[in-house]
Design a protein around this motif. Structure first.
Motif, PDB file in Angstrom:
ATOM      1  N   GLY A   1      21.865  32.828  53.501  1.00  0.00           N
ATOM      2  CA  GLY A   1      22.451  33.851  54.357  1.00  0.00           C
ATOM      3  C   GLY A   1      23.953  33.953  54.243  1.00  0.00           C
ATOM      4  N   GLY A   2      24.560  32.977  53.580  1.00  0.00           N
ATOM      5  CA  GLY A   2      26.005  32.963  53.434  1.00  0.00           C
ATOM      6  C   GLY A   2      26.485  33.796  52.264  1.00  0.00           C
ATOM      7  N   SER A   3      27.791  33.706  52.014  1.00  0.00           N
ATOM      8  CA  SER A   3      28.424  34.507  50.973  1.00  0.00           C
ATOM      9  C   SER A   3      29.330  33.650  50.099  1.00  0.00           C
ATOM     10  CB  SER A   3      29.270  35.619  51.609  1.00  0.00           C
ATOM     11  OG  SER A   3      28.484  36.509  52.366  1.00  0.00           O
ATOM     12  N   LEU A   4      29.488  34.095  48.874  1.00  0.00           N
ATOM     13  CA  LEU A   4      30.450  33.517  47.940  1.00  0.00           C
ATOM     14  C   LEU A   4      31.005  34.647  47.092  1.00  0.00           C
ATOM     15  CD1 LEU A   4      28.670  30.310  46.516  1.00  0.00           C
ATOM     16  CD2 LEU A   4      30.727  30.346  47.947  1.00  0.00           C
ATOM     17  N   ARG A   5      32.213  34.443  46.587  1.00  0.00           N
ATOM     18  CA  ARG A   5      32.778  35.384  45.631  1.00  0.00           C
ATOM     19  C   ARG A   5      33.183  34.637  44.379  1.00  0.00           C
ATOM     20  NH1 ARG A   5      38.012  39.448  45.657  1.00  0.00           N
ATOM     21  NH2 ARG A   5      39.145  37.475  45.398  1.00  0.00           N
ATOM     22  N   LEU A   6      32.625  35.063  43.273  1.00  0.00           N
ATOM     23  CA  LEU A   6      32.977  34.494  41.983  1.00  0.00           C
ATOM     24  C   LEU A   6      34.058  35.344  41.323  1.00  0.00           C
ATOM     25  CD1 LEU A   6      29.429  33.697  40.537  1.00  0.00           C
ATOM     26  CD2 LEU A   6      30.837  32.334  42.090  1.00  0.00           C
ATOM     27  N   SER A   7      34.913  34.679  40.581  1.00  0.00           N
ATOM     28  CA  SER A   7      35.961  35.368  39.831  1.00  0.00           C
ATOM     29  C   SER A   7      35.893  34.944  38.371  1.00  0.00           C
ATOM     30  CB  SER A   7      37.351  35.015  40.378  1.00  0.00           C
ATOM     31  OG  SER A   7      37.485  35.381  41.734  1.00  0.00           O
ATOM     32  N   CYS A   8      36.274  35.845  37.507  1.00  0.00           N
ATOM     33  CA  CYS A   8      36.333  35.544  36.075  1.00  0.00           C
ATOM     34  C   CYS A   8      37.583  36.207  35.521  1.00  0.00           C
ATOM     35  CB  CYS A   8      35.086  36.053  35.375  1.00  0.00           C
ATOM     36  SG  CYS A   8      35.136  35.872  33.581  1.00  0.00           S
ATOM     37  N   ALA A   9      38.545  35.385  35.159  1.00  0.00           N
ATOM     38  CA  ALA A   9      39.790  35.882  34.598  1.00  0.00           C
ATOM     39  C   ALA A   9      39.687  35.903  33.081  1.00  0.00           C
ATOM     40  CB  ALA A   9      40.954  35.005  35.038  1.00  0.00           C
ATOM     41  N   ALA A  10      40.081  37.014  32.507  1.00  0.00           N
ATOM     42  CA  ALA A  10      39.958  37.190  31.061  1.00  0.00           C
ATOM     43  C   ALA A  10      41.311  37.480  30.443  1.00  0.00           C
ATOM     44  CB  ALA A  10      38.992  38.332  30.764  1.00  0.00           C
ATOM     45  N   SER A  11      41.378  37.238  29.162  1.00  0.00           N
ATOM     46  CA  SER A  11      42.581  37.662  28.453  1.00  0.00           C
ATOM     47  C   SER A  11      42.569  39.187  28.356  1.00  0.00           C
ATOM     48  CB  SER A  11      42.641  37.027  27.066  1.00  0.00           C
ATOM     49  OG  SER A  11      41.554  37.464  26.285  1.00  0.00           O
ATOM     50  N   ARG A  12      43.750  39.766  28.376  1.00  0.00           N
ATOM     51  CA  ARG A  12      43.847  41.215  28.401  1.00  0.00           C
ATOM     52  C   ARG A  12      43.197  41.838  27.168  1.00  0.00           C
ATOM     53  NH1 ARG A  12      47.138  45.489  26.867  1.00  0.00           N
ATOM     54  NH2 ARG A  12      47.373  47.108  28.462  1.00  0.00           N
ATOM     55  N   ARG A  13      43.294  41.145  26.054  1.00  0.00           N
ATOM     56  CA  ARG A  13      42.781  41.685  24.796  1.00  0.00           C
ATOM     57  C   ARG A  13      41.282  41.966  24.871  1.00  0.00           C
ATOM     58  NH1 ARG A  13      40.214  39.620  20.378  1.00  0.00           N
ATOM     59  NH2 ARG A  13      40.302  37.481  21.186  1.00  0.00           N
ATOM     60  N   ILE A  14      40.541  41.094  25.550  1.00  0.00           N
ATOM     61  CA  ILE A  14      39.093  41.281  25.566  1.00  0.00           C
ATOM     62  C   ILE A  14      38.625  41.996  26.829  1.00  0.00           C
ATOM     63  CG2 ILE A  14      38.679  39.288  24.107  1.00  0.00           C
ATOM     64  CD1 ILE A  14      37.797  37.759  26.621  1.00  0.00           C
ATOM     65  N   PHE A  15      39.472  42.041  27.855  1.00  0.00           N
ATOM     66  CA  PHE A  15      39.073  42.671  29.107  1.00  0.00           C
ATOM     67  C   PHE A  15      39.212  44.187  29.031  1.00  0.00           C
ATOM     68  CE2 PHE A  15      38.147  42.336  33.581  1.00  0.00           C
ATOM     69  CZ  PHE A  15      38.743  43.454  34.152  1.00  0.00           C
ATOM     70  N   SER A  16      40.308  44.614  28.516  1.00  0.00           N
ATOM     71  CA  SER A  16      40.633  46.032  28.517  1.00  0.00           C
ATOM     72  C   SER A  16      39.626  46.823  27.688  1.00  0.00           C
ATOM     73  CB  SER A  16      42.039  46.236  27.940  1.00  0.00           C
ATOM     74  OG  SER A  16      42.382  47.595  27.910  1.00  0.00           O
ATOM     75  N   GLY A  17      39.014  47.828  28.325  1.00  0.00           N
ATOM     76  CA  GLY A  17      38.125  48.718  27.601  1.00  0.00           C
ATOM     77  C   GLY A  17      36.717  48.221  27.395  1.00  0.00           C
ATOM     78  N   ASN A  18      36.412  47.030  27.879  1.00  0.00           N
ATOM     79  CA  ASN A  18      35.075  46.456  27.686  1.00  0.00           C
ATOM     80  C   ASN A  18      34.311  46.340  28.994  1.00  0.00           C
ATOM     81  OD1 ASN A  18      34.921  45.953  24.874  1.00  0.00           O
ATOM     82  ND2 ASN A  18      36.262  44.183  25.115  1.00  0.00           N
ATOM     83  N   ALA A  19      32.996  46.473  28.891  1.00  0.00           N
ATOM     84  CA  ALA A  19      32.150  46.148  30.025  1.00  0.00           C
ATOM     85  C   ALA A  19      32.172  44.643  30.251  1.00  0.00           C
ATOM     86  CB  ALA A  19      30.725  46.621  29.779  1.00  0.00           C
ATOM     87  N   MET A  20      32.037  44.249  31.489  1.00  0.00           N
ATOM     88  CA  MET A  20      31.984  42.832  31.850  1.00  0.00           C
ATOM     89  C   MET A  20      30.644  42.556  32.522  1.00  0.00           C
ATOM     90  SD  MET A  20      34.926  41.665  30.859  1.00  0.00           S
ATOM     91  CE  MET A  20      34.915  40.050  31.639  1.00  0.00           C
ATOM     92  N   ARG A  21      30.121  41.379  32.276  1.00  0.00           N
ATOM     93  CA  ARG A  21      28.792  41.030  32.784  1.00  0.00           C
ATOM     94  C   ARG A  21      28.796  39.683  33.473  1.00  0.00           C
ATOM     95  NH1 ARG A  21      28.619  43.829  28.170  1.00  0.00           N
ATOM     96  NH2 ARG A  21      26.988  45.380  27.875  1.00  0.00           N
ATOM     97  N   TRP A  22      27.936  39.542  34.439  1.00  0.00           N
ATOM     98  CA  TRP A  22      27.625  38.255  35.048  1.00  0.00           C
ATOM     99  C   TRP A  22      26.164  37.926  34.745  1.00  0.00           C
ATOM    100  CZ3 TRP A  22      30.871  34.776  37.072  1.00  0.00           C
ATOM    101  CH2 TRP A  22      32.127  35.217  37.529  1.00  0.00           C
ATOM    102  N   TYR A  23      25.950  36.716  34.264  1.00  0.00           N
ATOM    103  CA  TYR A  23      24.617  36.184  34.028  1.00  0.00           C
ATOM    104  C   TYR A  23      24.446  34.945  34.911  1.00  0.00           C
ATOM    105  CZ  TYR A  23      23.989  38.891  29.693  1.00  0.00           C
ATOM    106  OH  TYR A  23      23.834  39.886  28.757  1.00  0.00           O
ATOM    107  N   ARG A  24      23.202  34.526  35.031  1.00  0.00           N
ATOM    108  CA  ARG A  24      22.929  33.237  35.673  1.00  0.00           C
ATOM    109  C   ARG A  24      21.778  32.557  34.949  1.00  0.00           C
ATOM    110  NH1 ARG A  24      20.622  35.303  41.567  1.00  0.00           N
ATOM    111  NH2 ARG A  24      18.601  36.137  40.829  1.00  0.00           N
ATOM    112  N   GLN A  25      21.758  31.229  35.091  1.00  0.00           N
ATOM    113  CA  GLN A  25      20.731  30.452  34.414  1.00  0.00           C
ATOM    114  C   GLN A  25      20.355  29.244  35.256  1.00  0.00           C
ATOM    115  OE1 GLN A  25      21.818  29.029  30.494  1.00  0.00           O
ATOM    116  NE2 GLN A  25      19.683  29.130  29.834  1.00  0.00           N
ATOM    117  N   THR A  26      19.064  28.991  35.337  1.00  0.00           N
ATOM    118  CA  THR A  26      18.549  27.780  35.964  1.00  0.00           C
ATOM    119  C   THR A  26      17.861  26.952  34.890  1.00  0.00           C
ATOM    120  OG1 THR A  26      16.535  28.970  36.584  1.00  0.00           O
ATOM    121  CG2 THR A  26      18.279  28.831  38.231  1.00  0.00           C
ATOM    122  N   PRO A  27      17.732  25.653  35.102  1.00  0.00           N
ATOM    123  CA  PRO A  27      17.141  24.787  34.081  1.00  0.00           C
ATOM    124  C   PRO A  27      15.759  25.253  33.659  1.00  0.00           C
ATOM    125  CG  PRO A  27      18.188  23.473  35.760  1.00  0.00           C
ATOM    126  CD  PRO A  27      18.220  24.879  36.258  1.00  0.00           C
TER     127      PRO A  27
END
Length: 115
Positions: A15-41
Protein backbone atom coordinates in the motif's frame (compact mmCIF):
# COMPACT_ATOMS: atom_id res chain seq x y z
CA UNK A 1 32.03 4.40 -17.97
CA UNK A 2 28.71 4.22 -16.15
CA UNK A 3 25.85 5.36 -18.33
CA UNK A 4 22.81 4.77 -16.08
CA UNK A 5 22.68 5.15 -12.30
CA UNK A 6 19.55 4.09 -10.44
CA UNK A 7 18.42 5.00 -6.95
CA UNK A 8 15.34 4.98 -4.76
CA UNK A 9 14.67 1.33 -4.02
CA UNK A 10 14.00 0.02 -0.55
CA UNK A 11 11.63 -1.78 1.76
CA UNK A 12 8.04 -0.63 2.00
CA UNK A 13 4.81 -2.03 3.34
CA UNK A 14 2.01 -3.05 1.00
CA UNK A 15 0.00 0.00 0.00
CA UNK A 16 3.00 2.27 0.28
CA UNK A 17 4.91 4.25 -2.32
CA UNK A 18 8.43 4.56 -3.67
CA UNK A 19 10.01 6.65 -6.38
CA UNK A 20 12.85 5.29 -8.44
CA UNK A 21 15.26 7.52 -10.31
CA UNK A 22 17.64 6.77 -13.14
CA UNK A 23 20.22 9.35 -14.10
CA UNK A 24 21.70 9.01 -17.56
CA UNK A 25 24.43 10.62 -19.52
CA UNK A 26 23.08 13.30 -21.82
CA UNK A 27 24.42 11.52 -24.89
CA UNK A 28 22.19 8.50 -24.43
CA UNK A 29 19.22 10.20 -22.76
CA UNK A 30 18.47 12.87 -25.30
CA UNK A 31 16.11 11.73 -28.03
CA UNK A 32 15.71 8.17 -26.76
CA UNK A 33 12.89 6.31 -25.13
CA UNK A 34 13.62 5.20 -21.58
CA UNK A 35 12.36 2.00 -20.01
CA UNK A 36 11.97 0.44 -16.60
CA UNK A 37 12.16 -3.33 -16.26
CA UNK A 38 11.95 -5.59 -13.25
CA UNK A 39 13.14 -9.09 -12.52
CA UNK A 40 12.57 -11.66 -9.81
CA UNK A 41 14.69 -14.79 -9.33
CA UNK A 42 13.97 -17.48 -11.86
CA UNK A 43 11.87 -15.24 -14.06
CA UNK A 44 12.53 -13.28 -17.22
CA UNK A 45 13.02 -9.57 -17.04
CA UNK A 46 9.64 -7.84 -17.46
CA UNK A 47 9.04 -4.49 -19.10
CA UNK A 48 7.19 -2.33 -16.58
CA UNK A 49 6.95 1.06 -18.28
CA UNK A 50 8.43 3.13 -21.04
CA UNK A 51 8.43 6.78 -21.98
CA UNK A 52 9.28 8.11 -25.41
CA UNK A 53 11.47 11.10 -26.03
CA UNK A 54 8.28 13.07 -26.57
CA UNK A 55 6.70 11.94 -23.34
CA UNK A 56 4.31 9.23 -24.53
CA UNK A 57 4.01 6.43 -22.01
CA UNK A 58 3.12 2.77 -21.94
CA UNK A 59 2.70 0.39 -18.99
CA UNK A 60 2.44 -3.27 -18.22
CA UNK A 61 -1.12 -4.23 -17.36
CA UNK A 62 -0.01 -5.27 -13.89
CA UNK A 63 1.03 -1.72 -12.97
CA UNK A 64 -1.45 0.44 -14.87
CA UNK A 65 -3.09 2.98 -12.61
CA UNK A 66 -0.46 2.51 -9.89
CA UNK A 67 2.88 3.39 -11.51
CA UNK A 68 3.81 6.56 -13.36
CA UNK A 69 6.88 7.00 -15.52
CA UNK A 70 8.19 10.49 -16.19
CA UNK A 71 11.32 12.15 -17.46
CA UNK A 72 13.15 15.38 -16.74
CA UNK A 73 15.06 16.24 -19.86
CA UNK A 74 16.95 19.05 -18.13
CA UNK A 75 18.34 16.57 -15.60
CA UNK A 76 18.67 13.61 -17.98
CA UNK A 77 16.70 11.57 -15.48
CA UNK A 78 13.78 9.19 -15.72
CA UNK A 79 11.54 8.41 -12.76
CA UNK A 80 9.18 5.66 -11.79
CA UNK A 81 6.62 6.66 -9.20
CA UNK A 82 5.16 3.51 -7.66
CA UNK A 83 2.01 3.81 -5.59
CA UNK A 84 -0.25 1.25 -3.93
CA UNK A 85 2.60 -1.22 -3.94
CA UNK A 86 1.86 -4.92 -3.65
CA UNK A 87 4.06 -7.80 -2.49
CA UNK A 88 4.15 -9.05 -6.09
CA UNK A 89 5.92 -5.83 -7.09
CA UNK A 90 8.95 -7.08 -5.18
CA UNK A 91 11.82 -7.29 -7.67
CA UNK A 92 15.05 -5.74 -8.81
CA UNK A 93 14.20 -2.78 -11.01
CA UNK A 94 16.40 -1.75 -13.92
CA UNK A 95 16.34 1.21 -16.25
CA UNK A 96 17.31 0.71 -19.85
CA UNK A 97 18.00 2.71 -22.94
CA UNK A 98 19.02 1.49 -26.35
CA UNK A 99 19.87 3.15 -29.60
CA UNK A 100 22.00 2.73 -32.64
CA UNK A 101 24.90 0.59 -31.53
CA UNK A 102 24.21 0.56 -27.80
CA UNK A 103 21.98 -1.04 -25.20
CA UNK A 104 22.64 0.14 -21.65
CA UNK A 105 21.31 -1.11 -18.33
CA UNK A 106 21.52 0.32 -14.89
CA UNK A 107 22.93 -1.67 -11.98
CA UNK A 108 19.47 -2.40 -10.61
CA UNK A 109 17.76 -1.32 -7.43
CA UNK A 110 15.94 -3.67 -5.08
CA UNK A 111 12.30 -3.00 -4.24
CA UNK A 112 10.80 -5.12 -1.50
CA UNK A 113 7.15 -4.87 -0.54
CA UNK A 114 6.14 -6.56 2.68
CA UNK A 115 2.62 -7.83 3.28
Amino acid sequence: QVQLVESGGGLVQAGGSLRLSCAASRRIFSGNAMRWYRQTPGKQRELVALISSGGSTNYADSVKGRFTISRDNAKNTVYLQMNTLKPEDTAVYYCNVYGSGYDYWGQGTQVTVSS
